[in-house]
Scaffold this motif. Sequence first.
Motif, short mmCIF file in Angstrom:
data_model
loop_
_atom_site.label_atom_id
_atom_site.label_comp_id
_atom_site.label_asym_id
_atom_site.label_seq_id
_atom_site.Cartn_x
_atom_site.Cartn_y
_atom_site.Cartn_z
N TRP A 1 35.19 2.95 13.82
CA TRP A 1 35.40 2.51 15.28
C TRP A 1 35.53 4.01 15.96
N TYR A 2 34.89 4.23 17.12
CA TYR A 2 34.99 5.51 17.95
C TYR A 2 34.90 5.27 19.30
N GLY A 3 35.83 6.21 19.99
CA GLY A 3 35.80 6.18 21.36
C GLY A 3 35.51 7.52 22.10
N SER A 4 34.68 7.42 23.18
CA SER A 4 34.07 8.62 23.80
C SER A 4 34.81 9.06 24.99
N ASP A 5 34.65 10.25 25.62
CA ASP A 5 35.08 10.61 26.67
C ASP A 5 34.48 10.24 28.02
N GLY A 6 34.41 8.91 28.40
CA GLY A 6 33.79 8.39 29.58
C GLY A 6 32.68 7.55 29.44
N TRP A 7 32.31 7.05 28.14
CA TRP A 7 31.29 6.20 28.17
C TRP A 7 31.53 4.96 27.09
N GLY A 8 32.73 4.59 27.08
CA GLY A 8 33.17 3.35 26.09
C GLY A 8 33.08 4.10 24.67
N GLY A 9 32.82 3.17 23.62
CA GLY A 9 32.90 3.54 22.20
C GLY A 9 31.94 2.59 21.43
#
Length: 202
Positions: A141-149
């Motif tokens: 699982w990953y999370g981005s800086d401004g566009w969900g994950g």
Amino acid sequence: MEGVIWIGTTEEGIIKYENGSWTYFDASNSPIPADCFIWTIAVDSNNTKWFGTYGKSGGLIKYDQNSWEIYNISDFGFDGSSIFDIVIDRNNNLWMGTYWNGLAMFDRDTTWMVYNYQNSDILQPQQEINCIAIDDSNYLWYGSDGWGGGRFDLVSEWEHFTDFRLIDEVLLSIDIDDQNNIWILNYQASNNKVLSVLTTDG
């Protein structure tokens, strides 16, 4: 080793706390670049420490209790030198979230793989990856800086989460509990609040 605490600092190296004693590693007694931030720390099954850095040099630092090794990740297909998060999978491979280079894998020996929008199905706006975690089903699982994950099966399949509460949001941290629930800490720019979001892996 149990009871040992490792601390990363901003341009002050790495600190080890063990049995009431503090040990400092910096540019004066190790090859740690003086200008890097120690952003994240992971420990593999061999008790080797891996440090992800943010700065103008370096990227990944290895410490095996006896020696240090610096991996300048710009030598392995990266445009920059920053790693924001590290997790270790069942095969002891390192997975790393990077600054605008997508997801990276290192087998701790010689093989590096970079997953970006040009060679995989990760979304281009999600290539700045703040946080990652691997669940019991071996999904990353990953999370981005401004566009969900999203999540990745560590082979080829990607699933993106950019709808309802997660769209245009900064995902700051992901963790997985002992029931395989996915906990996400995200910053919602629209109302300037930090939220805790629970998702269950189905």
